[in-house]
Design a protein around this motif. Structure first.
Motif: not given
Length: 127
Positions: A31-39
């Motif tokens: 969430r902090r980085l703005g990427v999906s959990d899977a990625k």
């Protein structure tokens, strides 16, 4: 005879990252980085060793608490957080992003500069 270090450790790393506490930390980092959990899980499995993955939840919490104390811009960007505590970027790249963000903050509102800096960090992490 095949030694442990010769084996593919990806399934073991995945099991670590999907355990309850580790999964919560991974989701917070994503969430902090703005990427999906899977990625993010895939990136962590590729880049970090077993020891770092085992301690990722503690490293995340300690980084949130102690990283970049005294420098609000660095804390917002996560300069130490993503180089020292969760090593997803090298120090030179993060310093470059920090300096660019600091220069942007002189010409625009700080929130907008931080948003652009975070976007640069996200791009650097996933590249």
């Amino acid at each position: 005879m095949k030694f442990l270090y010769e084996k593919d450790l990806r399934p073991l790393k995945y099991n670590i990252l999907t355990s309850t506490k580790h999964d919560a930390a991974v989701r917070a980092i994503a969430r902090r980085l703005g990427v999906s959990d899977a990625k993010l899980r895939r990136l962590l499995i590729q880049r970090l060793d077993m020891s770092l993955l085992e301690n990722i939840e503690t490293r995340w919490e300690m980084g949130l608490r102690y990283a970049d104390e005294g420098d609000p811009l660095a804390k917002e960007l996560g300069c130490e957080l993503f180089t020292r505590y969760i090593p997803l970027l090298d120090m030179e790249r993060m310093k470059e992003i920090y300096e660019e963000t600091r220069a942007l903050a002189r010409d625009m509102p700080i929130e907008e500069a931080i948003a652009r800096g975070r976007e640069r960090i996200r791009e650097a992490v996933i590249s």
